[in-house]
Design an enzyme around this catalytic site. Structure first.
Site, short mmCIF file in Angstrom:
data_model
loop_
_atom_site.label_atom_id
_atom_site.label_comp_id
_atom_site.label_asym_id
_atom_site.label_seq_id
_atom_site.Cartn_x
_atom_site.Cartn_y
_atom_site.Cartn_z
CG ASP A 1 2.64 3.77 -8.99
OD1 ASP A 1 3.34 3.53 -7.99
OD2 ASP A 1 1.73 4.64 -8.99
CE LYS B 1 1.05 5.51 -5.56
NZ LYS B 1 0.41 5.21 -6.85
CG HIS C 1 -2.30 8.16 -2.45
ND1 HIS C 1 -3.10 7.46 -3.31
CD2 HIS C 1 -1.61 9.03 -3.23
CE1 HIS C 1 -2.91 7.87 -4.55
NE2 HIS C 1 -2.02 8.83 -4.53
#
Ligand code: A2P
Length: 280
Positions: free
Chosen positions: A45, A75, A108
């Site tokens: 991630d 993101k 985000h």
């Protein structure tokens, strides 16, 4: 697939991912991602904000693991919200990671810091860029991060493709039950950032008591608790032995009594930014 959850579009997301927030770009990010992959993590991630996409991508390319066996999330940051900027941000993440496609792209935050306009319209306009990139095959799945039900509702009302994931701060002392229920009832898979409450939950006496019962670490209890609630976790550590141990949660089950105990902890220990930019 073992130890994974199915998203609304049928793709399988590994239930534990390696979080890279605040891992500096360069050798730190490169080595820790390589280490995580060597320990068995198949889910990384990152985010454009983290500034480490180039090193994350390089570590993945050098790992010798087939691209399709690794799940990579990134993101779009606050400053890049809106159709044109989000489109450019997606392209930049694709370029920096240089791994062909991105498995999951998230908005985000629902409201950029300091933003005073119509955030619902802004999210929708960003979402159009997400839907487009998804249809073009550049993104395998699309979702949001830090969206409470009130932020999701206007998006769900007007989107063509519904978000498949919502990533939030979730740990036993901040379980965000209302948002988790809202999303899971609509087929949106929840992900937990700071699943250990940035290590704060590891001091909790109840979590330690449950850990003693199962002969596991408090971190494994936090991660297993989330897994049993159907929540993907993204633990972070700079220590190899912890990175390795944090994944070892698939060989035991927390029974109903202890789950209830963990579920009954006070639920007010938020450790970071509120989605509405409220003070802590
Ligand atoms: P460290 O990097 O020194 O291991 P979160 O994932 O909730 O953001 O929490 C990350 C924090 O938890 C970091 O400070 C990390 O420290 C610590 N941490 C991660 N795994 C463990 C573990 N198994 N035992 C103790 N602390 C841990």
């Amino acid at each position: 697939m073992k130890n994974s959850f199915k998203l609304a579009n049928g793709t399988q997301i590994p239930a534990i991912g390696f979080g890279t927030y605040k891992i500096p770009d360069g050798e730190d990010a490169y080595n820790s991602v390589k280490e995580a992959l060597a320990c068995g993590y198949r889910h990384i991630d990152t985010a454009s904000l983290y500034g480490n996409e180039e090193s994350v991508g390089r570590a993945i390319r050098d790992s010798g693991i087939a691209r399709e066996d690794i799940w990579v999330t990134s993101k779009v940051w606050d400053d890049d919200q809106g159709y044109e900027k989000a489109k450019a941000s997606i392209e930049n993440s694709l370029k920096r990671l240089d791994i062909g496609y991105i498995d999951l792209m998230l908005i985000h935050w629902p409201i950029p810091e300091g933003f005073e306009g119509d955030w619902a319209e802004l999210n929708l306009s960003t979402w159009r860029a997400f839907e487009e990139a998804y249809k073009e095959g550049k993104l395998r799945a699309i979702g949001v991060s830090n969206f409470m039900p009130k932020h999701l509702k206007p998006l769900l009302a007007k989107c063509e493709i519904a978000p498949m994931v919502n990533q939030m701060e979730i740990h036993p002392t901040y379980p965000q039950k209302e948002t988790v229920d809202f999303c899971q009832n609509r087929g949106i898979v929840m992900e937990a950032w700071a699943p250990l409450g940035r290590a704060q939950d590891l001091e909790d006496p109840t979590i330690n008591a449950v850990a003693a019962i199962y002969n596991k670490t408090p971190a494994q209890i936090c991660l297993r608790w989330a897994y049993q609630h159907g929540i993907v976790t993204l633990p972070k550590s700079t220590h190899v032995e912890r990175i390795r141990d944090n994944r070892k949660i698939f060989d035991f089950e927390i029974h109903k009594n202890e789950m209830e105990l963990l579920d009954s902890l006070p639920d007010d220990k938020r450790i970071s930014r509120h989605p509405d930019n409220l003070p802590r």
